[in-house]
Design a protein around this motif. Sequence first.
Motif, PDB file in Angstrom:
ATOM      1  N   VAL A  64     -44.056 -18.296  16.776  1.00 29.89           N
ATOM      2  CA  VAL A  64     -45.051 -19.227  17.309  1.00 29.89           C
ATOM      3  C   VAL A  64     -45.899 -19.709  16.146  1.00 29.89           C
ATOM      4  N   THR A  65     -46.067 -21.040  16.050  1.00 33.26           N
ATOM      5  CA  THR A  65     -46.853 -21.631  14.986  1.00 33.26           C
ATOM      6  C   THR A  65     -48.257 -21.029  14.979  1.00 33.26           C
ATOM      7  N   PRO A  66     -48.853 -20.763  13.870  1.00 34.35           N
ATOM      8  CA  PRO A  66     -48.519 -21.177  12.510  1.00 34.35           C
ATOM      9  C   PRO A  66     -47.572 -20.217  11.787  1.00 34.35           C
ATOM     10  N   ASN A  67     -47.068 -19.227  12.475  1.00 33.19           N
ATOM     11  CA  ASN A  67     -46.161 -18.258  11.857  1.00 33.19           C
ATOM     12  C   ASN A  67     -44.779 -18.865  11.628  1.00 33.19           C
ATOM     13  N   GLN A  68     -44.024 -18.210  10.785  1.00 38.42           N
ATOM     14  CA  GLN A  68     -42.634 -18.592  10.516  1.00 38.42           C
ATOM     15  C   GLN A  68     -41.730 -17.445  10.949  1.00 38.42           C
ATOM     16  N   PRO A  69     -40.512 -17.762  11.402  1.00 35.99           N
ATOM     17  CA  PRO A  69     -39.594 -16.692  11.795  1.00 35.99           C
ATOM     18  C   PRO A  69     -39.280 -15.774  10.612  1.00 35.99           C
ATOM     19  N   ILE A  70     -39.053 -14.528  10.919  1.00 36.44           N
ATOM     20  CA  ILE A  70     -38.696 -13.553   9.893  1.00 36.44           C
ATOM     21  C   ILE A  70     -37.235 -13.761   9.519  1.00 36.44           C
ATOM     22  N   GLU A  71     -36.981 -13.833   8.223  1.00 32.57           N
ATOM     23  CA  GLU A  71     -35.602 -14.014   7.768  1.00 32.57           C
ATOM     24  C   GLU A  71     -34.806 -12.744   7.992  1.00 32.57           C
ATOM     25  N   ILE A  72     -33.524 -12.920   8.209  1.00 38.08           N
ATOM     26  CA  ILE A  72     -32.669 -11.758   8.425  1.00 38.08           C
ATOM     27  C   ILE A  72     -32.365 -11.084   7.092  1.00 38.08           C
ATOM     28  N   THR A  73     -32.087  -9.800   7.165  1.00 38.11           N
ATOM     29  CA  THR A  73     -31.787  -9.034   5.955  1.00 38.11           C
ATOM     30  C   THR A  73     -30.328  -9.227   5.562  1.00 38.11           C
ATOM     31  N   ARG A  74     -29.986  -8.784   4.377  1.00 38.52           N
ATOM     32  CA  ARG A  74     -28.593  -8.845   3.909  1.00 38.52           C
ATOM     33  C   ARG A  74     -27.681  -8.050   4.848  1.00 38.52           C
ATOM     34  N   ALA A  75     -28.142  -6.888   5.290  1.00 35.61           N
ATOM     35  CA  ALA A  75     -27.351  -6.061   6.212  1.00 35.61           C
ATOM     36  C   ALA A  75     -27.117  -6.794   7.531  1.00 35.61           C
ATOM     37  N   GLN A  76     -28.155  -7.476   8.043  1.00 38.97           N
ATOM     38  CA  GLN A  76     -28.008  -8.255   9.273  1.00 38.97           C
ATOM     39  C   GLN A  76     -27.040  -9.417   9.061  1.00 38.97           C
ATOM     40  N   GLN A  77     -27.124 -10.066   7.888  1.00 40.33           N
ATOM     41  CA  GLN A  77     -26.195 -11.159   7.575  1.00 40.33           C
ATOM     42  C   GLN A  77     -24.751 -10.666   7.640  1.00 40.33           C
ATOM     43  N   TYR A  95     -33.521 -20.792  12.781  1.00 33.49           N
ATOM     44  CA  TYR A  95     -34.931 -20.425  12.665  1.00 33.49           C
ATOM     45  C   TYR A  95     -35.741 -21.461  13.435  1.00 33.49           C
ATOM     46  N   VAL A  96     -36.434 -21.009  14.484  1.00 32.45           N
ATOM     47  CA  VAL A  96     -37.128 -21.914  15.405  1.00 32.45           C
ATOM     48  C   VAL A  96     -38.619 -21.592  15.407  1.00 32.45           C
ATOM     49  N   VAL A  97     -39.444 -22.645  15.356  1.00 36.55           N
ATOM     50  CA  VAL A  97     -40.893 -22.493  15.482  1.00 36.55           C
ATOM     51  C   VAL A  97     -41.327 -23.272  16.714  1.00 36.55           C
ATOM     52  N   ILE A  98     -42.065 -22.588  17.600  1.00 42.85           N
ATOM     53  CA  ILE A  98     -42.570 -23.225  18.808  1.00 42.85           C
ATOM     54  C   ILE A  98     -44.095 -23.128  18.832  1.00 42.85           C
ATOM     55  N   ASP A  99     -44.725 -23.934  19.702  1.00 37.35           N
ATOM     56  CA  ASP A  99     -46.172 -23.821  19.864  1.00 37.35           C
ATOM     57  C   ASP A  99     -46.470 -22.891  21.040  1.00 37.35           C
ATOM     58  N   ALA A 100     -47.735 -22.719  21.344  1.00 34.87           N
ATOM     59  CA  ALA A 100     -48.146 -21.800  22.405  1.00 34.87           C
ATOM     60  C   ALA A 100     -47.607 -22.209  23.774  1.00 34.87           C
ATOM     61  N   ASN A 101     -47.271 -23.499  23.924  1.00 37.62           N
ATOM     62  CA  ASN A 101     -46.712 -23.994  25.186  1.00 37.62           C
ATOM     63  C   ASN A 101     -45.187 -24.007  25.184  1.00 37.62           C
ATOM     64  N   LYS A 102     -44.596 -23.401  24.176  1.00 40.05           N
ATOM     65  CA  LYS A 102     -43.141 -23.272  24.015  1.00 40.05           C
ATOM     66  C   LYS A 102     -42.456 -24.582  23.646  1.00 40.05           C
ATOM     67  N   ASN A 103     -43.231 -25.552  23.158  1.00 41.18           N
ATOM     68  CA  ASN A 103     -42.650 -26.809  22.685  1.00 41.18           C
ATOM     69  C   ASN A 103     -42.113 -26.592  21.270  1.00 41.18           C
ATOM     70  N   LEU A 104     -41.028 -27.273  20.958  1.00 39.19           N
ATOM     71  CA  LEU A 104     -40.416 -27.162  19.639  1.00 39.19           C
ATOM     72  C   LEU A 104     -41.296 -27.794  18.569  1.00 39.19           C
TER      73      LEU A 104
END
Length: 106
Positions: A64-77, A95-104
């Motif tokens: 959720v904005t203003p945050n950014q999604p956490i990148e996956i690790t090498r093991a997850q990749q 990697y998806v960022v949405i607002d508090a109303n779930k809008n893209l």
Amino acid sequence: MVKLTKMSNSETSNMTTAGEEHVEKWLSGNGYNSIVKDTAGPGPEAIEANGTIENILVIVKTAVTPNQPIEITRAQQNAIKTRAEQSARKAYVAYVVIDANKNLVS
């Protein structure tokens, strides 16, 4: 001053679901079909989709904005690639960022 507020499990689940829905909509709008959630595989839930060029397996990371999604690790990749290869698919991470109303947002 920074104030941290812990999100409940239902809030996290709703955020994840909203991100997945945005990815599913994008896939559908870009020629992919047979879009289904894969909950049986090891690791995180994924979206499987069939396209004319390739069949894919997508892991969705949402924030959720203003945050950014956490990148996956090498093991997850590596785990996601292996999982995709086992079903003859190409692996992707959305990697998806949405607002508090779930809008893209992005």
